[in-house]
Design a protein around this motif. Sequence first.
Motif, mmCIF file in Angstrom:
data_model
loop_
_atom_site.group_PDB
_atom_site.id
_atom_site.type_symbol
_atom_site.label_atom_id
_atom_site.label_comp_id
_atom_site.label_asym_id
_atom_site.label_seq_id
_atom_site.Cartn_x
_atom_site.Cartn_y
_atom_site.Cartn_z
ATOM 1 N N PRO A 133 0.742 -0.985 -0.165
ATOM 2 C CA PRO A 133 0.464 0.351 0.095
ATOM 3 C C PRO A 133 0.531 1.190 0.456
ATOM 4 O O PRO A 133 1.094 1.897 0.469
ATOM 5 C CB PRO A 133 -0.999 -0.330 1.429
ATOM 6 C CG PRO A 133 -0.808 -1.326 1.294
ATOM 7 C CD PRO A 133 1.028 -1.770 1.189
ATOM 8 N N SER A 138 -5.317 3.640 0.206
ATOM 9 C CA SER A 138 -4.893 2.369 0.455
ATOM 10 C C SER A 138 -3.733 2.840 1.477
ATOM 11 O O SER A 138 -4.227 1.552 2.854
ATOM 12 C CB SER A 138 -4.202 2.099 -0.826
ATOM 13 O OG SER A 138 -2.821 2.302 -0.282
ATOM 14 N N TRP A 141 -6.831 2.873 4.407
ATOM 15 C CA TRP A 141 -7.163 1.515 5.254
ATOM 16 C C TRP A 141 -6.254 0.817 5.985
ATOM 17 O O TRP A 141 -6.944 0.264 6.895
ATOM 18 C CB TRP A 141 -7.684 0.631 4.303
ATOM 19 C CG TRP A 141 -8.972 1.180 2.857
ATOM 20 C CD1 TRP A 141 -8.735 1.856 2.784
ATOM 21 C CD2 TRP A 141 -10.088 0.384 2.756
ATOM 22 N NE1 TRP A 141 -10.521 2.614 2.161
ATOM 23 C CE2 TRP A 141 -11.277 1.378 2.620
ATOM 24 C CE3 TRP A 141 -10.437 -1.082 3.901
ATOM 25 C CZ2 TRP A 141 -12.444 0.961 2.316
ATOM 26 C CZ3 TRP A 141 -11.406 -1.156 3.988
ATOM 27 C CH2 TRP A 141 -12.803 -0.324 3.147
ATOM 28 N N MET A 142 -4.852 1.266 5.550
ATOM 29 C CA MET A 142 -3.340 -0.205 6.109
ATOM 30 C C MET A 142 -4.295 0.669 7.596
ATOM 31 O O MET A 142 -3.598 -0.122 8.650
ATOM 32 C CB MET A 142 -2.923 0.420 5.248
ATOM 33 C CG MET A 142 -1.547 -0.552 6.625
ATOM 34 S SD MET A 142 0.275 -1.154 5.247
ATOM 35 C CE MET A 142 0.716 -1.188 6.466
ATOM 36 N N GLU A 143 -3.662 1.896 7.476
ATOM 37 C CA GLU A 143 -4.249 2.606 9.423
ATOM 38 C C GLU A 143 -4.889 1.587 10.428
ATOM 39 O O GLU A 143 -5.237 1.518 11.615
ATOM 40 C CB GLU A 143 -3.730 4.325 8.853
ATOM 41 C CG GLU A 143 -4.163 4.970 10.790
ATOM 42 C CD GLU A 143 -2.629 4.365 11.584
ATOM 43 O OE1 GLU A 143 -3.667 5.021 12.316
ATOM 44 O OE2 GLU A 143 -1.975 4.712 11.648
ATOM 45 N N LEU A 160 0.710 -7.689 10.618
ATOM 46 C CA LEU A 160 0.741 -7.279 8.715
ATOM 47 C C LEU A 160 0.392 -8.543 8.295
ATOM 48 O O LEU A 160 -0.486 -8.528 7.230
ATOM 49 C CB LEU A 160 2.627 -6.775 8.481
ATOM 50 C CG LEU A 160 2.482 -5.432 8.962
ATOM 51 C CD1 LEU A 160 4.044 -5.252 8.077
ATOM 52 C CD2 LEU A 160 2.170 -4.388 8.231
ATOM 53 N N LEU A 163 -3.362 -8.659 8.441
ATOM 54 C CA LEU A 163 -4.241 -7.896 7.364
ATOM 55 C C LEU A 163 -3.548 -8.558 5.967
ATOM 56 O O LEU A 163 -4.468 -8.126 5.187
ATOM 57 C CB LEU A 163 -3.266 -6.131 7.335
ATOM 58 C CG LEU A 163 -3.198 -5.691 6.272
ATOM 59 C CD1 LEU A 163 -5.020 -5.530 6.091
ATOM 60 C CD2 LEU A 163 -2.980 -4.428 7.031
ATOM 61 N N ASN A 167 -6.819 -9.215 3.542
ATOM 62 C CA ASN A 167 -6.956 -8.332 1.543
ATOM 63 C C ASN A 167 -6.771 -9.682 1.481
ATOM 64 O O ASN A 167 -7.686 -9.583 0.162
ATOM 65 C CB ASN A 167 -5.584 -8.112 1.855
ATOM 66 C CG ASN A 167 -5.647 -6.825 0.338
ATOM 67 O OD1 ASN A 167 -5.196 -7.527 -0.358
ATOM 68 N ND2 ASN A 167 -5.522 -5.421 0.340
#
Length: 261
Positions: A133, A138, A141-143, A160, A163, A167
Amino acid sequence: MAKKDQESPGGLPEGVAIAWGLRERPGRGPARGLDVRRIVTAAIAVADAEGLGAVSMSRVATQIGVSTMALYRYVSGKDDLLTLMEDEAVGLPVPGPDPAEGWRAGMEHWARSYADVMARHRWMVRIPISTPPLSPHSVMWMEQALGYLRHTGLDGEEKLGVLITLNGYVRSHSSLVADIAEAGWDSEAEPEKAELRYWQLLSELTRTGDFPAIRELLGSGEVQDTSDGTGDETGTAEFDFGLAVILDGVAALVARRQNRS
């Protein structure tokens, strides 16, 4: 011809730099009112209506009513255009439950919201993943996802990993739905009816032969029961089941980490 793999200073892909507003805007051009947002909006409209294969610089220029060369003043080529399209289409993360409600509620919300985006823009699964990302939305969204995992006791790599796993699951499910839709399997029926038709065909094909496990599954009557209305284009029972299995696994990992602390 479009410039490929053009990068901004520091190695940042130009499409990402444009998305973050880090690239200097061109001066006033001959096409009045033309800017990056208008180009990206037009490209998304083409992709939503005709699929990603229909998107090209010339097709988008025609959609807007300008020359193809006019687009190159704002976007260097199709690769950068795809980056900008994906960032615009995914948008800001949908506000979710308060982190105080627990990581699981937050991550379930995150996965379902992402699946909803993919369902609205099925062409997104056709864009190859070339970097982690980097574009603004993006990263947001990761945050959001990492925010829900902050107090789980998982270390950075584990967060990670969660996630990446979620994803990948959402993208895989969305890709399967898009493939089936493009093949026309459910073009003449509701998704529930198309699924029922599949089980009926499979039953006929495996009525004889060495398929005892499949016949046992079909004989249970459970897979053909689509009357509960839980299926739709983004949240089928299969999606719900897979998501629950992944989150159950994460819950077991979180419990182990918290028991050690």
